[in-house]
Design a protein around this motif. Sequence first.
Motif: not given
Length: 122
Positions: A96, A99-100, A102-103, A105, A107-109
């Motif tokens: 991604a 860094y999110s 919501s790592y 999930y 959909y974060s990538y």
Amino acid sequence: QVQLVESGGGLVQAGGSLRLSCAASGGSFSRYAMAWFRQAPGKEREFVAVSGINTNYADSVKGRFTISRDNAKNTVDLQMNSLKPEDTAVYYCAAAPEYSGSYWYTYSYVYWGKGTQVTVSS
């Protein structure tokens, strides 16, 4: 466009170790959050570990798996120790742009490799 290629999967007995590697090309690797996910037959893809501003692990692998990255070589590894039969899955590398929170999930990538099979026999 980022390309990800996983390697290092195989067959191992319970209690053994494997080291997976993911080679990235085509992006600013050092800025990316890099993660490992896995998917067992008949199950959804699940988060394993991420390396970014923070490093996080799924509870199921904490203390057994270690994620590490080499920004000079554009690689991210997953050292897996004390393997269990329930770790059997196809393991995927994911990237991604940042860094999110919501790592865990998928959909974060944005970018995904094709996966490498890990089979742990009992």
